[in-house]
Design a protein around this motif. Structure first.
Motif, PDB file in Angstrom:
ATOM      1  N   GLU A 147      96.070  -7.313 -45.273  1.00  0.00           N
ATOM      2  CA  GLU A 147      97.218  -9.269 -46.291  1.00  0.00           C
ATOM      3  C   GLU A 147      96.323 -10.039 -45.226  1.00  0.00           C
ATOM      4  O   GLU A 147      97.681 -10.875 -44.773  1.00  0.00           O
ATOM      5  CB  GLU A 147      98.296  -8.579 -46.623  1.00  0.00           C
ATOM      6  CG  GLU A 147      98.787  -8.057 -47.654  1.00  0.00           C
ATOM      7  CD  GLU A 147     100.162  -7.675 -48.265  1.00  0.00           C
ATOM      8  OE1 GLU A 147     100.442  -9.335 -48.162  1.00  0.00           O
ATOM      9  OE2 GLU A 147     100.254  -6.621 -48.391  1.00  0.00           O
ATOM     10  N   LEU A 183      93.399 -20.724 -55.497  1.00  0.00           N
ATOM     11  CA  LEU A 183      92.830 -19.420 -56.051  1.00  0.00           C
ATOM     12  C   LEU A 183      93.301 -19.585 -57.206  1.00  0.00           C
ATOM     13  O   LEU A 183      92.983 -19.141 -58.428  1.00  0.00           O
ATOM     14  CB  LEU A 183      93.984 -17.887 -55.194  1.00  0.00           C
ATOM     15  CG  LEU A 183      93.420 -17.930 -54.044  1.00  0.00           C
ATOM     16  CD1 LEU A 183      94.109 -16.927 -53.626  1.00  0.00           C
ATOM     17  CD2 LEU A 183      91.748 -17.195 -53.867  1.00  0.00           C
ATOM     18  N   SER A 184      95.046 -20.241 -57.900  1.00  0.00           N
ATOM     19  CA  SER A 184      95.528 -20.876 -58.816  1.00  0.00           C
ATOM     20  C   SER A 184      94.111 -21.445 -60.048  1.00  0.00           C
ATOM     21  O   SER A 184      94.025 -20.549 -60.884  1.00  0.00           O
ATOM     22  CB  SER A 184      96.580 -20.686 -58.458  1.00  0.00           C
ATOM     23  OG  SER A 184      96.815 -21.132 -59.928  1.00  0.00           O
ATOM     24  N   ARG A 235     103.949  -6.501 -56.240  1.00  0.00           N
ATOM     25  CA  ARG A 235     103.940  -5.949 -54.719  1.00  0.00           C
ATOM     26  C   ARG A 235     104.009  -4.421 -53.965  1.00  0.00           C
ATOM     27  O   ARG A 235     103.417  -3.804 -53.506  1.00  0.00           O
ATOM     28  CB  ARG A 235     104.348  -6.781 -53.425  1.00  0.00           C
ATOM     29  CG  ARG A 235     104.356  -6.774 -52.566  1.00  0.00           C
ATOM     30  CD  ARG A 235     104.852  -8.227 -52.053  1.00  0.00           C
ATOM     31  NE  ARG A 235     104.159  -9.477 -51.817  1.00  0.00           N
ATOM     32  CZ  ARG A 235     103.120  -9.342 -51.950  1.00  0.00           C
ATOM     33  NH1 ARG A 235     102.603  -8.998 -50.673  1.00  0.00           N
ATOM     34  NH2 ARG A 235     102.355 -10.966 -52.335  1.00  0.00           N
ATOM     35  N   LEU A 285      95.537  -8.961 -52.093  1.00  0.00           N
ATOM     36  CA  LEU A 285      96.777  -9.706 -52.164  1.00  0.00           C
ATOM     37  C   LEU A 285      98.545  -8.911 -51.756  1.00  0.00           C
ATOM     38  O   LEU A 285      99.572  -9.926 -52.313  1.00  0.00           O
ATOM     39  CB  LEU A 285      97.007 -10.185 -53.878  1.00  0.00           C
ATOM     40  CG  LEU A 285      95.672 -11.526 -53.541  1.00  0.00           C
ATOM     41  CD1 LEU A 285      95.560 -11.772 -55.385  1.00  0.00           C
ATOM     42  CD2 LEU A 285      96.256 -12.615 -52.896  1.00  0.00           C
ATOM     43  N   ARG A 291      96.682 -20.580 -52.415  1.00  0.00           N
ATOM     44  CA  ARG A 291      97.469 -20.216 -53.242  1.00  0.00           C
ATOM     45  C   ARG A 291      97.227 -21.011 -54.124  1.00  0.00           C
ATOM     46  O   ARG A 291      96.638 -20.445 -55.538  1.00  0.00           O
ATOM     47  CB  ARG A 291      98.354 -20.233 -53.213  1.00  0.00           C
ATOM     48  CG  ARG A 291      99.136 -18.974 -52.378  1.00  0.00           C
ATOM     49  CD  ARG A 291     100.856 -18.692 -52.512  1.00  0.00           C
ATOM     50  NE  ARG A 291     101.303 -17.909 -51.245  1.00  0.00           N
ATOM     51  CZ  ARG A 291     100.841 -16.463 -51.418  1.00  0.00           C
ATOM     52  NH1 ARG A 291     100.481 -15.895 -52.623  1.00  0.00           N
ATOM     53  NH2 ARG A 291     100.791 -15.815 -50.010  1.00  0.00           N
ATOM     54  N   LYS A 292      97.033 -22.216 -53.853  1.00  0.00           N
ATOM     55  CA  LYS A 292      96.657 -23.458 -55.725  1.00  0.00           C
ATOM     56  C   LYS A 292      95.172 -23.756 -55.658  1.00  0.00           C
ATOM     57  O   LYS A 292      94.975 -23.604 -57.068  1.00  0.00           O
ATOM     58  CB  LYS A 292      97.263 -24.679 -54.650  1.00  0.00           C
ATOM     59  CG  LYS A 292      96.525 -25.538 -55.698  1.00  0.00           C
ATOM     60  CD  LYS A 292      97.498 -25.849 -56.896  1.00  0.00           C
ATOM     61  CE  LYS A 292      97.410 -27.047 -57.730  1.00  0.00           C
ATOM     62  NZ  LYS A 292      98.267 -26.987 -59.115  1.00  0.00           N
ATOM     63  N   GLU A 349     103.984 -11.032 -64.400  1.00  0.00           N
ATOM     64  CA  GLU A 349     104.038  -9.354 -63.840  1.00  0.00           C
ATOM     65  C   GLU A 349     103.183  -8.577 -64.730  1.00  0.00           C
ATOM     66  O   GLU A 349     102.397  -7.385 -64.797  1.00  0.00           O
ATOM     67  CB  GLU A 349     105.145  -9.226 -63.436  1.00  0.00           C
ATOM     68  CG  GLU A 349     105.332  -9.779 -62.145  1.00  0.00           C
ATOM     69  CD  GLU A 349     106.408 -10.932 -62.358  1.00  0.00           C
ATOM     70  OE1 GLU A 349     106.862 -10.979 -64.106  1.00  0.00           O
ATOM     71  OE2 GLU A 349     107.114 -11.227 -61.233  1.00  0.00           O
ATOM     72  N   LEU A 351      90.189 -11.722 -57.747  1.00  0.00           N
ATOM     73  CA  LEU A 351      91.329 -11.692 -57.087  1.00  0.00           C
ATOM     74  C   LEU A 351      91.115 -10.760 -56.477  1.00  0.00           C
ATOM     75  O   LEU A 351      91.217  -9.195 -57.355  1.00  0.00           O
ATOM     76  CB  LEU A 351      92.621 -12.333 -56.701  1.00  0.00           C
ATOM     77  CG  LEU A 351      91.673 -13.860 -57.225  1.00  0.00           C
ATOM     78  CD1 LEU A 351      93.297 -14.101 -57.109  1.00  0.00           C
ATOM     79  CD2 LEU A 351      91.560 -14.993 -56.405  1.00  0.00           C
ATOM     80  N   MET A 354      94.935 -11.941 -61.429  1.00  0.00           N
ATOM     81  CA  MET A 354      96.409 -12.486 -61.403  1.00  0.00           C
ATOM     82  C   MET A 354      96.449 -14.445 -60.672  1.00  0.00           C
ATOM     83  O   MET A 354      95.570 -14.539 -60.728  1.00  0.00           O
ATOM     84  CB  MET A 354      96.820 -11.803 -59.615  1.00  0.00           C
ATOM     85  CG  MET A 354      97.278 -10.494 -60.106  1.00  0.00           C
ATOM     86  SD  MET A 354      96.611  -9.759 -58.262  1.00  0.00           S
ATOM     87  CE  MET A 354      95.131  -9.651 -58.440  1.00  0.00           C
ATOM     88  N   SER A 355      97.430 -14.863 -61.941  1.00  0.00           N
ATOM     89  CA  SER A 355      97.554 -16.734 -61.056  1.00  0.00           C
ATOM     90  C   SER A 355      98.278 -16.864 -60.675  1.00  0.00           C
ATOM     91  O   SER A 355      97.988 -18.176 -59.843  1.00  0.00           O
ATOM     92  CB  SER A 355      98.721 -16.238 -63.273  1.00  0.00           C
ATOM     93  OG  SER A 355      99.836 -15.346 -62.831  1.00  0.00           O
ATOM     94  N   LEU A 356      98.228 -15.505 -59.772  1.00  0.00           N
ATOM     95  CA  LEU A 356      99.619 -15.676 -57.663  1.00  0.00           C
ATOM     96  C   LEU A 356     100.193 -17.419 -58.728  1.00  0.00           C
ATOM     97  O   LEU A 356     101.425 -16.823 -58.392  1.00  0.00           O
ATOM     98  CB  LEU A 356      98.871 -16.404 -57.359  1.00  0.00           C
ATOM     99  CG  LEU A 356      97.579 -16.165 -56.772  1.00  0.00           C
ATOM    100  CD1 LEU A 356      96.432 -16.973 -55.594  1.00  0.00           C
ATOM    101  CD2 LEU A 356      98.636 -14.579 -56.297  1.00  0.00           C
TER     102      LEU A 356
END
Lengths: 154, 154
Positions: B2, B13-14, A115, A63, B10-11, A95, A58, A152-154
């Motif tokens: 953004e 992407l995760s 962020r 993001l 988000r799900k 993080e 990503l 990134m895991s989000l």
DNA sequence: CCTGAAAAATTATTCGC
DNA sequence: GCGAATAATTTTTCAGG
């Protein structure tokens, strides 16, 4: 632990690292073999644990997660049990993108993605300061990503 | 820059970060939608540059590339032109997994992955020392990878 | 904007050689 | 390792809510 890889295996890996979704047909063409052995080689490398997975990458920029800080951490207790506790706790902080135990100068180096600066302060206050056996820390803020590697895991 | 992402995005992407090869059918099941909108969302996120690609992740251990060194670099010239030259040169060194320009204390922090210490010395001698405007360096060797994030180009 | 389903295209797997 | 047949998956399209 270190399997022998021929030039074809390396080429396959190189292509899959660049693009995990490259069709086997195209991959076979690029390495100069037919699909069958290429598929077999990939499966073998997956099963021996050489290929550990496939990930979407990503954009930190899109993001809004462009703030990178390196954090030196010195521990007050560097006995094995304390190190293990610290390691386990740091792995639970999402993080923290990377964390290495370092020889010389300080004990740990952490890469933290956030962020913005305010977000970093929150992470420091809520998560880093809760890590066990932390004696002192120094933060180094990244001003520019010259070479970046991040998922990134989000 | 953004884009607004909802919980479903988000799900998605995760899941794709965890496994880039998850079939859309299964992905749709997990996010509770049908395949059509899931495929459309993925395509949209690819096109807006949020998903930058898909990579195979390799095991540094199985490849015998477990030696990680962080390298602080101070430049003798920190004017814009010198920085640009340094940035370009460092991007050409494949062993440099990451490189950030740092505020305070030193100028750059590089993460270098190598086969072993001898390999690192070779990289230092052949590549790092050839970088433009390098004034001084300090190397910090990793003793243990607590949280690791790495893909290798081979 | 989503569902559900069908059709078409592409990709992955299996198997005899 | 090759090549063809088979199986599975993805993409596209579309009528309907």
């Amino acid at each position: 632990m270190e399997p022998a890889l021929d030039a074809t295996d390396r080429k396959i890996l190189s292509e899959l690292v660049a693009n995990a979704r490259l069709p086997i047909t195209e991959l076979a063409r690029r390495v100069g073999l037919s699909k069958t052995p290429v598929a077999a080689r990939i499966k073998a490398m997956e099963e021996m644990g050489l290929i550990t997975g496939y990930r979407a990458i990503l954009s930190p920029l899109k993001l809004g997660m462009t703030h990178v800080t390196y954090l030196e951490v010195r521990l007050s207790d560097t006995r094995e049990r304390a190190l293990a506790a610290f390691n386990a706790a740091v792995r639970a902080i999402e993080e923290v993108e990377e964390c290495y135990m370092i020889a010389g100068g300080f004990d740990y180096l952490l890469k933290v993605r956030s962020r913005d600066m305010a977000d970093y302060r929150r992470i420091m206050g809520e998560k880093i300061s809760a890590l066990p056996h932390v004696h002192a820390t120094s933060s180094y803020v990244a001003m520019e990503a010259v070479v970046e590697q991040s998922w990134m895991s989000l």
